[in-house]
Design an enzyme around this catalytic site. Structure first.
Site, PDB file in Angstrom:
ATOM      1  CG  ASP A 206      -1.601   1.318   1.474  1.00  0.00           C
ATOM      2  OD1 ASP A 206      -1.752   2.092   0.509  1.00  0.00           O
ATOM      3  OD2 ASP A 206      -1.998   1.580   2.633  1.00  0.00           O
TER       4      ASP A 206
ATOM      5  N   GLY B 141       1.110   4.878   0.011  1.00  0.00           N
ATOM      6  CA  GLY B 141       0.376   6.103   0.265  1.00  0.00           C
ATOM      7  C   GLY B 141       1.255   7.329   0.080  1.00  0.00           C
ATOM      8  CG  ASN B 142      -0.406  10.953  -1.134  1.00  0.00           C
ATOM      9  OD1 ASN B 142       0.070  10.903  -2.264  1.00  0.00           O
ATOM     10  ND2 ASN B 142      -1.716  11.018  -0.931  1.00  0.00           N
TER      11      ASN B 142
ATOM     12  CE  LYS C 266       0.090   0.491   7.236  1.00  0.00           C
ATOM     13  NZ  LYS C 266      -1.211   0.802   7.892  1.00  0.00           N
TER      14      LYS C 266
ATOM     15  CE1 TYR D  85     -16.721  10.012  -4.426  1.00  0.00           C
ATOM     16  CE2 TYR D  85     -14.970  10.291  -6.038  1.00  0.00           C
ATOM     17  CZ  TYR D  85     -15.486  10.526  -4.776  1.00  0.00           C
ATOM     18  OH  TYR D  85     -14.773  11.272  -3.873  1.00  0.00           O
TER      19      TYR D  85
ATOM     20  N   GLY E  54     -10.315   7.466  -5.241  1.00  0.00           N
ATOM     21  CA  GLY E  54      -8.978   6.963  -4.951  1.00  0.00           C
ATOM     22  C   GLY E  54      -8.999   5.469  -4.660  1.00  0.00           C
TER      23      GLY E  54
ATOM     24  CG  ASP F 115      -6.261   5.811  -0.938  1.00  0.00           C
ATOM     25  OD1 ASP F 115      -7.053   6.171  -1.837  1.00  0.00           O
ATOM     26  OD2 ASP F 115      -5.689   6.643  -0.193  1.00  0.00           O
TER      27      ASP F 115
ATOM     28  CG  ASP G  42      -7.316   6.351   5.041  1.00  0.00           C
ATOM     29  OD1 ASP G  42      -6.412   6.694   5.827  1.00  0.00           O
ATOM     30  OD2 ASP G  42      -7.102   5.614   4.064  1.00  0.00           O
TER      31      ASP G  42
ATOM     32  CB  THR H 237       1.360  28.901  20.405  1.00  0.00           C
ATOM     33  OG1 THR H 237       1.263  30.225  20.916  1.00  0.00           O
ATOM     34  CG2 THR H 237       1.077  28.921  18.907  1.00  0.00           C
TER      35      THR H 237
END
Length: 244
Positions: free
Chosen positions: A6, A8-9, A13, A92, A99, A101, A121, A177
């Site tokens: 997998d 990912g950005n 993994k 969709y 995507g 994923d 996710d 902060t």
């Protein structure tokens, strides 16, 4: 044995599966793969099949494919979104825009919860997808992830750090902060997820790099599945094509 990947950005993994049992797993930063670093997988495994999901771009696919061709005799099967798979139907209008994923996570989650599920996710971006009891994907939401929120504040405000860490006591304001940023960004995600959980009243699943942090902050019950995308690669009927 099967090698599932997998990409990912943020992280790549992987896991090695033998007769449906996970015998090894690991992860590396995606940026290291872009720079040419190999996936650190022990060569002792007799890999006969490789399934790959990638949203990190063509360069990462090419890097991984180059390593795999040198290390194993097996061909790479690339996951892709289909209009439907098993009892799940993509919501969709153009299913190819979803995507891969997200699709794989939905396939795995739907298999665990055929009566409906919300899948969150929490990665570089946070995606939320809703599936009804009939297996119909109803669509979803996409917002910046915690690190993207921190980065936006860091770029526009002097002195705000990008580091993301766990925070306690979400019901009281931050006393510095850094703490205020940590609590504020996380609270935005918590509010969205809890609002959707209240609306749809169905099983809630969280996955992704910041999933555990998000789960701890929620006041509603959520099940954590760290490897949901990898699990989706193994779902019967998932769309896979061989890379050439």
């Amino acid at each position: 044995m099967i090698l599932d990947i997998d990409a990912g950005n943020t992280r790549v993994k992987w896991r090695v599966v033998d007769f449906a049992q996970v015998i090894a797993r690991g992860h590396q930063l995606t940026e290291l793969i872009r720079q040419g670093a190999p996936l650190k997988i022990d060569s002792q495994y007799d890999i006969e099949r490789i399934r790959l999901s990638c949203v990190a771009g063509k360069e990462v696919v090419e890097k991984l494919q180059s390593q795999i061709r040198e290390q194993y005799a097996a061909e790479v099967e690339f996951a892709e979104v289909t209009k439907s798979a098993g009892s799940l139907t993509c919501g969709y209008k153009d299913y190819k825009q979803l995507g891969v994923d997200r699709w794989l996570a939905l396939l795995a989650a739907n298999g665990k919860n055929p009566d409906g599920v919300i899948v969150v996710d929490a990665g570089s971006a946070v995606t939320v997808d809703i599936v009804g009891s009939n297996g119909q994907h109803q669509g979803g939401y996409i917002v910046p992830g915690l690190r993207l929120m921190h980065t936006a504040l860091w770029r526009g405000t002097d002195g705000v750090k990008v580091e993301v860490k766990s925070v306690a006591g979400m019901d009281c304001p931050g006393q510095s902060t850094d703490e205020s940023v940590d609590k504020g960004c996380l609270l935005l995600l918590v509010a969205m997820v809890e609002s959707l959980a209240d609306k749809y009243q169905t099983k809630l699943i969280v996955t992704g790099g910041d999933a555990e942090l998000l789960q701890d902050a929620l006041s509603v019950e959520a099940e954590l599945y760290p490897d949901l995308v990898l699990e989706g690669l193994a779902v019967e009927g998932v769309g896979l094509r061989k890379l050439v």
